[in-house]
Design a protein around this motif. Structure first.
Motif, PDB file in Angstrom:
ATOM      1  N   GLU A 107      49.726 -57.568  35.867  1.00 13.49           N
ATOM      2  CA  GLU A 107      50.312 -56.238  36.050  1.00 13.49           C
ATOM      3  C   GLU A 107      51.747 -56.326  36.574  1.00 13.49           C
ATOM      4  OE1 GLU A 107      47.917 -53.384  38.095  1.00 13.49           O
ATOM      5  OE2 GLU A 107      46.311 -53.458  36.591  1.00 13.49           O
ATOM      6  N   ALA A 108      52.080 -57.404  37.281  1.00  8.64           N
ATOM      7  CA  ALA A 108      53.447 -57.552  37.786  1.00  8.64           C
ATOM      8  C   ALA A 108      54.470 -57.606  36.654  1.00  8.64           C
ATOM      9  CB  ALA A 108      53.546 -58.813  38.642  1.00  8.64           C
ATOM     10  N   LYS A 109      54.055 -58.008  35.463  1.00 10.47           N
ATOM     11  CA  LYS A 109      54.977 -58.131  34.335  1.00 10.47           C
ATOM     12  C   LYS A 109      55.416 -56.776  33.781  1.00 10.47           C
ATOM     13  CE  LYS A 109      52.750 -62.454  32.879  1.00 10.47           C
ATOM     14  NZ  LYS A 109      51.994 -63.127  31.782  1.00 10.47           N
ATOM     15  N   PHE A 110      54.727 -55.713  34.195  1.00  9.42           N
ATOM     16  CA  PHE A 110      55.004 -54.402  33.600  1.00  9.42           C
ATOM     17  C   PHE A 110      56.191 -53.693  34.236  1.00  9.42           C
ATOM     18  CE2 PHE A 110      51.012 -55.375  31.779  1.00  9.42           C
ATOM     19  CZ  PHE A 110      50.915 -54.618  30.628  1.00  9.42           C
ATOM     20  N   SER A 111      56.902 -54.391  35.115  1.00  9.95           N
ATOM     21  CA  SER A 111      58.196 -53.868  35.557  1.00  9.95           C
ATOM     22  C   SER A 111      59.214 -53.933  34.424  1.00  9.95           C
ATOM     23  CB  SER A 111      58.714 -54.665  36.761  1.00  9.95           C
ATOM     24  OG  SER A 111      58.880 -56.035  36.419  1.00  9.95           O
ATOM     25  N   SER A 112      58.919 -54.740  33.409  1.00  5.65           N
ATOM     26  CA  SER A 112      59.782 -54.857  32.239  1.00  5.65           C
ATOM     27  C   SER A 112      59.421 -53.769  31.225  1.00  5.65           C
ATOM     28  CB  SER A 112      59.614 -56.223  31.579  1.00  5.65           C
ATOM     29  OG  SER A 112      60.113 -56.203  30.252  1.00  5.65           O
ATOM     30  N   PRO A 113      60.326 -52.839  30.931  1.00  2.00           N
ATOM     31  CA  PRO A 113      60.022 -51.805  29.936  1.00  2.00           C
ATOM     32  C   PRO A 113      59.671 -52.387  28.575  1.00  2.00           C
ATOM     33  CG  PRO A 113      62.002 -51.218  31.177  1.00  2.00           C
ATOM     34  CD  PRO A 113      61.653 -52.632  31.551  1.00  2.00           C
ATOM     35  N   GLU A 114      60.332 -53.487  28.200  1.00  2.00           N
ATOM     36  CA  GLU A 114      60.080 -54.090  26.890  1.00  2.00           C
ATOM     37  C   GLU A 114      58.659 -54.664  26.820  1.00  2.00           C
ATOM     38  OE1 GLU A 114      64.244 -53.654  27.731  1.00  2.00           O
ATOM     39  OE2 GLU A 114      62.722 -54.826  28.829  1.00  2.00           O
ATOM     40  N   GLY A 163      48.376 -42.313  33.947  1.00  2.00           N
ATOM     41  CA  GLY A 163      49.137 -42.143  35.175  1.00  2.00           C
ATOM     42  C   GLY A 163      49.513 -43.459  35.818  1.00  2.00           C
ATOM     43  N   LYS A 164      50.515 -43.382  36.670  1.00  2.00           N
ATOM     44  CA  LYS A 164      50.996 -44.512  37.466  1.00  2.00           C
ATOM     45  C   LYS A 164      49.966 -44.843  38.550  1.00  2.00           C
ATOM     46  CE  LYS A 164      53.883 -44.791  41.520  1.00  2.00           C
ATOM     47  NZ  LYS A 164      53.978 -46.210  41.812  1.00  2.00           N
ATOM     48  N   VAL A 165      49.601 -46.114  38.655  1.00  2.00           N
ATOM     49  CA  VAL A 165      48.689 -46.553  39.714  1.00  2.00           C
ATOM     50  C   VAL A 165      49.389 -46.463  41.067  1.00  2.00           C
ATOM     51  CG1 VAL A 165      47.607 -48.634  40.675  1.00  2.00           C
ATOM     52  CG2 VAL A 165      47.186 -47.985  38.302  1.00  2.00           C
ATOM     53  N   ARG A 169      48.604 -50.855  49.907  1.00  2.00           N
ATOM     54  CA  ARG A 169      48.075 -51.912  50.775  1.00  2.00           C
ATOM     55  C   ARG A 169      47.083 -52.771  50.003  1.00  2.00           C
ATOM     56  NH1 ARG A 169      43.743 -49.254  55.050  1.00  2.00           N
ATOM     57  NH2 ARG A 169      42.653 -47.902  53.586  1.00  2.00           N
ATOM     58  N   ASN A 170      46.770 -53.940  50.581  1.00  2.00           N
ATOM     59  CA  ASN A 170      45.774 -54.852  50.009  1.00  2.00           C
ATOM     60  C   ASN A 170      46.071 -55.182  48.545  1.00  2.00           C
ATOM     61  OD1 ASN A 170      44.220 -55.110  52.405  1.00  2.00           O
ATOM     62  ND2 ASN A 170      43.246 -53.132  51.980  1.00  2.00           N
ATOM     63  N   ALA A 171      47.349 -55.378  48.257  1.00  2.00           N
ATOM     64  CA  ALA A 171      47.800 -55.785  46.928  1.00  2.00           C
ATOM     65  C   ALA A 171      49.056 -56.620  47.113  1.00  2.00           C
ATOM     66  CB  ALA A 171      48.082 -54.561  46.063  1.00  2.00           C
ATOM     67  N   PRO A 172      49.424 -57.427  46.126  1.00  2.00           N
ATOM     68  CA  PRO A 172      50.647 -58.241  46.252  1.00  2.00           C
ATOM     69  C   PRO A 172      51.880 -57.366  46.507  1.00  2.00           C
ATOM     70  CG  PRO A 172      49.342 -58.933  44.356  1.00  2.00           C
ATOM     71  CD  PRO A 172      48.713 -57.676  44.857  1.00  2.00           C
ATOM     72  N   ASP A 173      52.865 -57.959  47.189  1.00  2.00           N
ATOM     73  CA  ASP A 173      54.085 -57.217  47.542  1.00  2.00           C
ATOM     74  C   ASP A 173      54.741 -56.589  46.324  1.00  2.00           C
ATOM     75  OD1 ASP A 173      53.684 -57.971  50.136  1.00  2.00           O
ATOM     76  OD2 ASP A 173      55.210 -59.554  50.144  1.00  2.00           O
ATOM     77  N   ASN A 174      54.729 -57.297  45.194  1.00  2.00           N
ATOM     78  CA  ASN A 174      55.425 -56.796  44.003  1.00  2.00           C
ATOM     79  C   ASN A 174      54.634 -55.736  43.241  1.00  2.00           C
ATOM     80  OD1 ASN A 174      53.473 -58.520  43.004  1.00  2.00           O
ATOM     81  ND2 ASN A 174      54.862 -59.675  41.676  1.00  2.00           N
ATOM     82  N   LEU A 175      53.459 -55.357  43.762  1.00  4.84           N
ATOM     83  CA  LEU A 175      52.662 -54.299  43.138  1.00  4.84           C
ATOM     84  C   LEU A 175      52.381 -53.142  44.100  1.00  4.84           C
ATOM     85  CD1 LEU A 175      50.016 -56.269  41.027  1.00  4.84           C
ATOM     86  CD2 LEU A 175      51.991 -54.978  40.198  1.00  4.84           C
ATOM     87  N   ARG A 176      53.062 -53.153  45.234  1.00  5.32           N
ATOM     88  CA  ARG A 176      52.831 -52.073  46.209  1.00  5.32           C
ATOM     89  C   ARG A 176      53.978 -51.066  46.158  1.00  5.32           C
ATOM     90  NH1 ARG A 176      51.164 -56.027  50.176  1.00  5.32           N
ATOM     91  NH2 ARG A 176      53.081 -55.664  51.343  1.00  5.32           N
ATOM     92  N   PHE A 207      41.983 -47.568  43.891  1.00  2.00           N
ATOM     93  CA  PHE A 207      40.733 -47.282  44.590  1.00  2.00           C
ATOM     94  C   PHE A 207      41.031 -47.277  46.079  1.00  2.00           C
ATOM     95  CE2 PHE A 207      38.713 -51.892  44.489  1.00  2.00           C
ATOM     96  CZ  PHE A 207      39.928 -52.469  44.776  1.00  2.00           C
ATOM     97  N   ALA A 208      40.036 -46.914  46.879  1.00  2.00           N
ATOM     98  CA  ALA A 208      40.268 -46.690  48.308  1.00  2.00           C
ATOM     99  C   ALA A 208      40.772 -47.938  49.024  1.00  2.00           C
ATOM    100  CB  ALA A 208      38.980 -46.185  48.961  1.00  2.00           C
ATOM    101  N   ILE A 209      40.428 -49.107  48.523  1.00  2.00           N
ATOM    102  CA  ILE A 209      40.843 -50.350  49.175  1.00  2.00           C
ATOM    103  C   ILE A 209      42.360 -50.522  49.148  1.00  2.00           C
ATOM    104  CG2 ILE A 209      40.797 -52.875  48.884  1.00  2.00           C
ATOM    105  CD1 ILE A 209      37.835 -52.604  48.137  1.00  2.00           C
ATOM    106  N   THR A 210      43.001 -50.083  48.073  1.00  2.00           N
ATOM    107  CA  THR A 210      44.431 -50.351  47.912  1.00  2.00           C
ATOM    108  C   THR A 210      45.310 -49.145  48.249  1.00  2.00           C
ATOM    109  OG1 THR A 210      44.113 -49.922  45.550  1.00  2.00           O
ATOM    110  CG2 THR A 210      44.206 -52.234  46.255  1.00  2.00           C
ATOM    111  N   SER A 211      44.744 -48.119  48.856  1.00  2.00           N
ATOM    112  CA  SER A 211      45.546 -46.974  49.302  1.00  2.00           C
ATOM    113  C   SER A 211      45.211 -46.627  50.745  1.00  2.00           C
ATOM    114  CB  SER A 211      45.301 -45.742  48.421  1.00  2.00           C
ATOM    115  OG  SER A 211      45.917 -45.872  47.163  1.00  2.00           O
ATOM    116  N   THR A 212      46.249 -46.408  51.534  1.00  2.00           N
ATOM    117  CA  THR A 212      46.054 -45.942  52.912  1.00  2.00           C
ATOM    118  C   THR A 212      45.592 -44.495  52.885  1.00  2.00           C
ATOM    119  OG1 THR A 212      48.348 -45.193  53.004  1.00  2.00           O
ATOM    120  CG2 THR A 212      47.887 -47.443  53.789  1.00  2.00           C
TER     121      THR A 212
END
Length: 442
Positions: A107-114, A163-165, A169-176, A207-212
């Motif tokens: 999922e980190a690769k999806f910062s690239s629009p292409e 929608g945008k996820v 929290r509880n996720a890698p820095d580049n996906l928070r 899901f609840a784990i990755t959101s405050t």
């Protein structure tokens, strides 16, 4: 976008629903037109019925004929992740470890629009190749992933929910993101895409784990900012996940109560999986008109458990249910294959067997009802959007051999959902146009 003067006519045997096969004899809920004609104008069905009664309304040569086929409303997938397409069929993990090892790095690769655009295009083509014309789709935390998905859907004229996820929290820095960032980016995407053509927006806390609690409350505020937005998240999929949620929200009485406290439970709220549910959870889902997405291939692949379908749709307090492929933990884009697995899971989870007509209802009219879109999609009727799936009962030698012996529509549908897959889809129509035609092999 397509011209406003488009017309089409499809001839062939078609099936559509006139009732709910979970509350009446299944055969009584299904209408079968043995030689039918479906007239389409500007992306909507204008008339449908017997070919002999309607043929005079179509000019000579103006009919697309599908002999020896079965036309259905397009399939509806209520839970799927387009960014997980590259990790489908990844070995050996349960939910939380699977996310860490396979999903998050991809999922980190999806910062690239292409990159996002290429995967969105491939994903939508797979949906159409399998007869799916509407899906509730998770993107990634990156707004670019949402823009890419809706742009590709808009080109095809498909009705999609996405929608945008949200993850802070509880996720890698580049996906928070943060609660405020997630709110602001989601709001901008809503303004850009919700109800633009056939595109619809879903507030999407993973899901609840990755959101405050703060982010969930922001998601709830967004959900209630308009009366026709969707919300999608995961619920009670895995026992370790449930235990983790309990440590994060010790003051809440249940996993579902976490979402309820944040204002995320109500009509057009879609909860994926919902395997480990108690009766009070089902009752609350019934009372609030939310929806559960049954994802049998994913639940089996990750060893999460068996969804109790007949407990969910208990006529004393029925809950809205649709089917989900949950790619990439799910193992097939085909809702035919998903129906077949749902049948097997129904035997594991209780004593009632899923009837073939009930399975097709869950993938069409039932899913549309569950998504509060049954005035637009899910059935073949005048005024409905012209999203259609053309199935070939003889797509493979084995199907041809077996379906030749079928003596009822219920038998034919059961064979299709047991032996069928993407090869069984001869054509897919969306917005009144053929958007997929199966290549013919010599």
């Amino acid at each position: 976008m397509p011209s406003s003067s488009r017309t089409a006519a499809l001839r062939g045997r078609f099936v559509t629903f006139t009732g709910n096969p979970f509350t009446m004899p299944p055969e009584d809920a299904l209408h079968v037109e043995e030689d039918g004609l479906i007239l389409i104008e500007n992306g909507k069905i204008t008339q449908c019925g017997a070919y002999d009664a309607l043929r005079a309304q179509v000019p000579e040569g103006g009919i697309t004929h599908y002999p020896d086929s079965l036309i259905s409303a397009g399939f509806i997938d209520t839970h799927v992740h387009y960014p997980q397409l590259p990790v489908i069929a990844s070995w050996g993990k349960q939910l939380l470890e699977w996310l860490q090892q396979y999903v998050f790095p991809t999922e980190a690769k999806f910062s690239s629009p292409e990159f996002a655009q290429a995967i969105a295009r491939a994903f939508l083509q797979e949906l159409l190749r399998n007869g799916t014309t509407t899906a509730a789709v998770y993107c990634t935390v990156h707004p670019e992933s949402v823009t890419a998905f809706f742009q590709e859907s808009e080109k095809l004229g498909t009705r999609m929910i996405a929608g945008k996820v949200l993850m802070d929290r509880n996720a890698p820095d580049n996906l928070r993101d943060t609660a405020q960032q997630g709110f602001d980016e989601s709001q901008k995407l809503i303004e850009t895409w919700h109800n633009k053509g056939r595109q619809l927006y879903a507030i999407t806390p993973r899901f609840a784990i990755t959101s405050t609690p703060e982010q969930l409350e922001c998601a709830g505020a967004l959900f209630h900012s308009r009366d026709d937005l969707f919300m999608q998240t995961h619920l009670a999929e895995n026992e370790d996940e449930i235990a983790f949620v309990k440590t994060l929200f010790p003051e809440r009485s249940s996993y579902l109560d976490v979402y309820d406290k944040a204002g995320l439970v109500g009509p057009r709220a879609i909860f994926g999986h919902a395997i480990h549910m108690h009766e009070h959870d089902f009752q609350q889902c019934h009372d609030t008109h939310c929806t559960l997405a049954h994802c049998p291939t994913s639940n089996l692949f990750l060893g999460s458990g068996a969804f109790r379908l007949f407990d969910a749709v208990d006529p004393r307090r029925p809950v809205n249910v649709g089917l989900g492929t949950d790619i990439g933990a799910g193992t097939s884009f085909s809702l035919l294959s998903t129906m077949g697995e749902a049948y097997k899971v129904s035997l594991m989870a209780g004593k009632q067997r899923l009837h073939a007509i009930q399975a097709f209802w869950l993938a069409t009219a039932g899913a549309a009802q569950a998504l509060h879109l049954d005035d637009k999609i899910g059935t073949i009727a005048p005024g409905m959007e012209a999203d259609l799936c053309v199935l070939d009962p003889a797509a493979t030698p084995l199907l041809a051999l077996r379906t030749k012996e079928c003596t009822s529509m219920a038998d034919l549908l059961f064979v299709l959902m047991t032996l069928g897959d993407d090869r069984s889809v001869k054509a897919t129509w969306a917005d009144g146009r053929p958007v997929y035609v199966r290549p013919e092999t010599a």
